[in-house]
Design a protein around this motif. Structure first.
Motif, mmCIF file in Angstrom:
data_model
loop_
_atom_site.group_PDB
_atom_site.id
_atom_site.type_symbol
_atom_site.label_atom_id
_atom_site.label_comp_id
_atom_site.label_asym_id
_atom_site.label_seq_id
_atom_site.Cartn_x
_atom_site.Cartn_y
_atom_site.Cartn_z
ATOM 1 N N HIS A 22 2.132 -28.675 -97.520
ATOM 2 C CA HIS A 22 1.058 -28.862 -96.446
ATOM 3 C C HIS A 22 1.442 -29.227 -95.372
ATOM 4 N N LYS A 44 -2.654 -18.606 -84.903
ATOM 5 C CA LYS A 44 -3.637 -19.124 -84.987
ATOM 6 C C LYS A 44 -5.088 -18.614 -84.218
ATOM 7 N N PRO A 90 -10.759 -15.634 -92.572
ATOM 8 C CA PRO A 90 -10.906 -16.520 -93.439
ATOM 9 C C PRO A 90 -12.139 -16.423 -94.518
ATOM 10 N N LEU A 143 -5.305 -23.691 -102.013
ATOM 11 C CA LEU A 143 -4.732 -23.754 -100.885
ATOM 12 C C LEU A 143 -3.729 -23.110 -100.589
ATOM 13 N N LEU A 198 -4.421 -20.064 -97.896
ATOM 14 C CA LEU A 198 -4.208 -20.421 -96.480
ATOM 15 C C LEU A 198 -3.034 -19.505 -95.866
ATOM 16 N N TYR A 206 -0.755 -23.395 -92.494
ATOM 17 C CA TYR A 206 -1.562 -24.414 -92.833
ATOM 18 C C TYR A 206 -0.854 -24.738 -93.995
ATOM 19 N N TRP A 239 -9.170 -20.365 -89.573
ATOM 20 C CA TRP A 239 -9.116 -20.857 -91.077
ATOM 21 C C TRP A 239 -9.401 -22.330 -91.118
ATOM 22 N N GLY A 240 -9.341 -22.821 -89.844
ATOM 23 C CA GLY A 240 -9.339 -24.309 -89.752
ATOM 24 C C GLY A 240 -10.759 -24.894 -90.384
ATOM 25 N N GLN A 265 -10.109 -25.295 -94.254
ATOM 26 C CA GLN A 265 -8.955 -25.393 -94.826
ATOM 27 C C GLN A 265 -9.101 -26.755 -95.768
ATOM 28 N N THR A 266 -10.185 -27.622 -95.383
ATOM 29 C CA THR A 266 -10.801 -28.668 -96.376
ATOM 30 C C THR A 266 -11.864 -28.117 -97.313
ATOM 31 N N HIS A 310 -8.795 -20.107 -83.557
ATOM 32 C CA HIS A 310 -8.785 -21.778 -83.554
ATOM 33 C C HIS A 310 -8.890 -22.189 -82.030
#
Length: 384
Positions: free
Chosen positions: A187, A219, A228, A239, A242, A246, A331-332, A335-336, A362
């Motif tokens: 990560h 990005k 995304p 994950l 991604l 990331y 994608w940000g 990402q979580t 981004h």
């Protein structure tokens, strides 16, 4: 770090100036300012992310000043021409914790004679600072706009454990699971927390300028593989979907990760949202001071060392008017897993909308400034 002049008119848009302000929470802060000519204007505070500087708001500041705001965009602790922070990996990590970064933001407002801000606006990691500003001091930061990084709320305190103690960690960590994939991964936030990460980028084989060009390109919406979608869970298999900026290949640095996506000279020449002249401002700053200041923020997050003081606010919500803006190709926002929805339904009680802008990745306020400015001005108009 040698003392330098503030950014000047040769790189800043008309109506924006650079200046230094001393004595802000131990810092000499480099601030970009617009709308200073008329005293008594309400303030909008803009907080940048990584690897950016206050200059990332150059396309936003004139639009806000034009409708009557005093606009302030500092180089945050660890970045650009702001000094007084410790650049040593083994130095004072605690000064980069989120509550101290929020204290920096409060100090900027106060130094300019503002007891409140009409809004605090944060992008990327700056969104985390903006969120904590609004959560901890809603009387000061009276509205909030987050860009590109959702805020899911403060960390929870273990609950109902008097008779049923919370179980400890079981089995391999997410990092073990990522490393065990058929294509071993790691990560990026934990990579950014390593001792070598700063030198990997500062002394990148392709040079800082080309490293940043490839990083910003990959990005952005210009990189056509940015398509995304929400992830189902915080698991290695999820994950691993991604992009590698990331969730990196285990044995590659970030400079090595983005190098294959370096855009062609023709693409660079055609890139209007980040010209070579504009990129040179970034590469000049990072070439001079390196990346460690920004990387300290990631170390605070991944170490968990300062979670205890954040848990003091467990269960507290952001109750000021809020808006979220991001690029549709970013994608940000995913990402979580679950963070975007939790922000919208739980963490922010007055979130008026999530706006995803087409043809932006981004770097949304740089890639599509007109759309961002329209959303900001619309939001601010509803708060007056």
């Amino acid at each position: 770090m040698n003392e330098m002049a503030p950014l000047g008119a040769d790189v800043l848009p008309a109506g924006v100036r650079g200046r230094f302000v001393d004595g802000i929470n131990g810092l000499r802060v480099h601030v970009l300012e617009a709308g200073w000519e008329t005293p008594g204007r309400p303030c909008v505070l803009l907080l940048h992310g990584f690897p950016e500087i206050a200059y990332s708001w150059r396309k936003v500041m004139p639009a806000l000043a034009a409708v009557g705001y005093h606009v302030l965009a500092p180089d945050q602790r660890g970045y650009g021409r702001t000094t007084g922070w410790d650049a040593n990996y083994d130095g004072d990590l605690g000064s980069f914790r989120l509550l101290n970064l929020a204290r920096d933001a409060l100090g900027v407002l106060s130094a300019f004679g503002h007891r409140s801000a009409a809004a605090v606006v944060g992008h990327d990691f700056g969104a985390s600072v903006a969120a904590w500003c609004a959560l901890v001091r809603p009387d000061v930061f009276r509205a909030m706009v987050l860009m590109s990084a959702p805020f899911a709320g403060p960390p929870a305190v273990p609950f109902g454990t008097a008779d049923s103690p919370a179980p400890g960690p079981a089995g391999p960590s997410i990092h073990d699971d990522l490393a065990a994939l058929d294509r071993p991964r790691k990560h990026y936030q934990w990579y950014y927390s390593t001792r070598d990460a700063n030198a990997d980028m500062w002394r990148a084989p392709q040079g800082v300028h080309d490293f940043l060009r490839a990083y910003f390109h990959q990005k952005s919406a210009d990189w056509t593989d940015n398509k995304p979608f929400p992830l189902k869970a915080w698991t290695a298999s999820e994950l691993a979907q991604l992009p590698t900026y990331y969730v990196m290949d285990r044995d590659r640095t970030m400079a090595e990760t983005v190098a294959p996506e370096m855009p062609s000279p023709e693409h660079v020449a055609a890139c209007r949202w980040l010209t070579e002249t504009e990129l040179a401002v970034y590469s000049g700053e990072y070439g001079r001071v390196g990346f460690q200041g920004g990387l300290q923020w990631y170390r605070c997050r991944t170490s968990g060392r300062f979670n205890g003081e954040l848990e003091l606010f467990a269960g507290r919500t952001i109750d000021v008017p809020s808006r979220f803006i991001a690029g549709a190709s970013d994608w940000g926002i995913h990402q979580t897993p679950g963070a975007l929805e939790k922000m919208r339904t739980q963490a922010c009680t007055r979130m008026d909308g999530v706006h995803l802008i087409d043809s932006a990745g981004h770097w949304v306020q740089q890639e599509q400034p007109d759309a961002v400015n329209g959303l900001l001005l619309d939001f601010l108009a509803t708060q007056r």
